[in-house]
Design an enzyme around this catalytic site. Structure first.
Site, PDB file in Angstrom:
ATOM      1  N   ASP A  41       0.857  -1.187   0.000  1.00 50.53           N
ATOM      2  CA  ASP A  41       0.000   0.000   0.000  1.00 50.53           C
ATOM      3  C   ASP A  41       0.895   1.240   0.000  1.00 50.53           C
ATOM      4  OD1 ASP A  41      -2.148   1.687   0.194  1.00 50.53           O
ATOM      5  OD2 ASP A  41      -2.936   0.844   2.058  1.00 50.53           O
TER       6      ASP A  41
ATOM      7  N   ASP B 218      -3.515   7.363  -3.257  1.00 50.37           N
ATOM      8  CA  ASP B 218      -3.552   6.157  -2.434  1.00 50.37           C
ATOM      9  C   ASP B 218      -3.902   4.966  -3.321  1.00 50.37           C
ATOM     10  OD1 ASP B 218      -3.854   4.289  -0.430  1.00 50.37           O
ATOM     11  OD2 ASP B 218      -5.499   5.310   0.590  1.00 50.37           O
TER      12      ASP B 218
ATOM     13  N   HIS C  97     -12.615   5.173   1.179  1.00 43.58           N
ATOM     14  CA  HIS C  97     -12.808   6.432   1.902  1.00 43.58           C
ATOM     15  C   HIS C  97     -12.532   7.634   1.007  1.00 43.58           C
ATOM     16  CE1 HIS C  97      -8.365   6.477   2.073  1.00 43.58           C
ATOM     17  NE2 HIS C  97      -8.504   5.183   2.276  1.00 43.58           N
TER      18      HIS C  97
ATOM     19  N   HIS D 137      -8.317  10.178   5.415  1.00 49.16           N
ATOM     20  CA  HIS D 137      -9.681   9.676   5.547  1.00 49.16           C
ATOM     21  C   HIS D 137     -10.727  10.766   5.449  1.00 49.16           C
ATOM     22  CE1 HIS D 137     -10.980   5.476   7.033  1.00 49.16           C
ATOM     23  NE2 HIS D 137     -10.091   5.340   6.082  1.00 49.16           N
TER      24      HIS D 137
ATOM     25  N   GLU E  20     -10.948   0.972  -2.214  1.00 49.74           N
ATOM     26  CA  GLU E  20     -10.078  -0.157  -1.858  1.00 49.74           C
ATOM     27  C   GLU E  20     -10.928  -1.294  -1.327  1.00 49.74           C
ATOM     28  OE1 GLU E  20      -7.322   0.421   1.412  1.00 49.74           O
ATOM     29  OE2 GLU E  20      -8.524   2.079   2.185  1.00 49.74           O
TER      30      GLU E  20
ATOM     31  N   GLU F  37      -6.472  -1.342  -4.693  1.00 53.88           N
ATOM     32  CA  GLU F  37      -7.009  -0.003  -4.412  1.00 53.88           C
ATOM     33  C   GLU F  37      -6.670   0.961  -5.545  1.00 53.88           C
ATOM     34  OE1 GLU F  37      -6.802   3.230  -0.732  1.00 53.88           O
ATOM     35  OE2 GLU F  37      -5.229   1.714  -0.947  1.00 53.88           O
TER      36      GLU F  37
END
Length: 426
Positions: free
Chosen positions: A196, A207, A276, A284, A312, A407
């Protein structure tokens, strides 16, 4: 990255423009032989060719900043997906296209910061995916990825750099593990590794994550989670209800099963993990952030124009639920933390270091070590106890199970959906 954080305190090879094209055309004329009998000035002296500019090349491993390749500050778009059904009109709307024009014409806009982060991510993960091998330590893997991120993003702090600690989550560990100092864990042949990676440019975080395994028994697990993420990305859009999107993700993932040692395991979405929203310096999306569940829920919250989401998904051969366990490595300062009088001088000093280098971006103990901090655990724990910093321990499904993760980061633009992190690999 599924850690929570809050807002900040206050190449591929790119061909260089061939500037010598006109000169080359002139050279052809100059090279032509003079007419018979021409003498003196009629004979032109052959013009010397200027040396052509050398095309810039990215190093291997990638360590040359992206601004050397994108001189105009404009970075590649991600994959474009058009809205469906009631929002199909947005593609051709003059009003929405004008809004897009305003957002795109300034190289310093949010879009360009996000896209630069995406290009960094693609290059860094391309190298990671070809270089990660059984026998490497998890610390080696993280440090190689993070060195590339800092170099390509051309930053190591609040302006640009690592968006959150690199997650290297093995087997039944689904998220939030990065090695602390002294960790000697070595990647083994039977491991399922989730990687990640976070990149940020001026607080805009990219992300994206992928899973690697060297055991074909887990191919279906990996394929199930990748397909579920692709479903989430494809079905996401303006006015889509989050609870319904979770149901589509669940349906895709649960259509797969894994056979290991003659026993069949259904692939289960991990119910207490989610995608998110991401807002500046907040992985977040802060207190008003939205979550994308991995199973059908009653949540009627809608996605909206301008939302920036990490889609994700996590799948497991276990029970499909995780619990926190083990030493904490991930931390983040809380944006709206209470104003409290710190009684430890060491805690005040550590908080200054956090403010200066991370703000509300997630960080880990290795990053504090790198900054020269030492004997800081008492101070760090005090900041956590006072509600100024949050700790995010690793999360695990049951022992013996395997988990996988994929993700992507998507941007719900006025005219279309942009999968900014999409690459040739996934």
């Amino acid at each position: 990255m599924s850690a929570t954080a809050a807002a900040p305190p206050p190449a591929p090879e790119i061909p260089a423009a061939d500037a010598d094209a006109d000169d080359d055309a002139n050279d052809v004329e100059d090279d032509a032989a003079p007419a018979d009998g021409a003498t003196g000035d009629a004979k032109k002296k052959k013009k010397k060719k200027k040396p052509k500019k050398k095309k810039p090349e990215q190093s291997d491993p990638p360590r040359i900043g992206l601004s050397k390749f994108f001189l105009d500050g404009v970075y590649p778009e991600g994959e474009i997906q058009h809205y469906k059904d009631d929002n199909a009109w947005r593609t051709t709307s003059e009003e929405k296209r004008y809004t897009e024009k305003l957002l795109n014409e300034d190289p310093e806009t949010t879009y360009q910061n996000i896209r630069k982060g995406a290009e960094v991510h693609r290059l860094v993960r391309k190298h990671a995916r070809k270089s990660i091998r059984v026998g490497m330590t998890l610390t080696e893997i993280c440090e190689n990825i993070e060195a590339g991120t800092r170099a390509l993003a051309e930053g190591d702090g609040l302006e640009a750099g690592v968006g959150f600690p690199t997650g290297v989550n093995l087997n039944n560990c689904a998220a939030h593990f990065t090695p602390n100092a002294g960790d000697k864990t070595v990647l083994q042949m039977g491991d399922v590794l989730k990687v990640d990676i976070g990149v940020h440019i001026k607080g805009r975080i990219l992300d994206s994550a992928f899973t690697l395994s060297w055991d074909p028994n887990y191919d279906n697990l990996i394929e199930a989670v990748k397909a579920a993420t692709d479903t989430g990305v494809r079905e996401a859009g303006i006015d889509v209800r989050l609870g319904e999107l979770g149901g589509l993700i669940q349906e895709t993932m649960e259509s797969y099963e894994v056979e290991i040692g003659g026993k069949v395991y259904p692939v289960k979405p991990i119910k207490n993990l989610s995608g998110h929203t991401i807002t500046p310096y907040q992985i977040h999306g802060g207190s008003t952030g939205k979550s994308v569940p991995l199973v059908k829920t009653a949540d009627q919250t809608k996605m909206e124009e301008g939302d920036y989401f990490a889609i994700e998904t996590f799948g497991s051969t276990g029970r499909g639920r995780t619990v926190e366990n083990g030493d904490c490595s991930h931390y983040a300062q809380i944006y709206d933390a209470p104003k409290v009088q710190l009684r430890l001088t060491s805690a005040k000093s550590l908080l200054n270091t956090i403010n200066k280098n991370f703000g509300t971006l997630p960080f880990c103990r290795r990053y504090l070590d790198r900054l020269g901090e030492s004997k800081y655990l008492l101070a760090l724990n005090h900041l956590v106890a006072q509600g100024i910093v949050s700790g995010y321990p690793p999360v695990y499904d049951q022992i013996g199970s395997k988990t996988a993760q994929f993700e992507h980061t998507i941007l719900l633009r006025p005219t279309c959906k942009e999968v900014v992190s999409r690459g040739d690999d996934y």
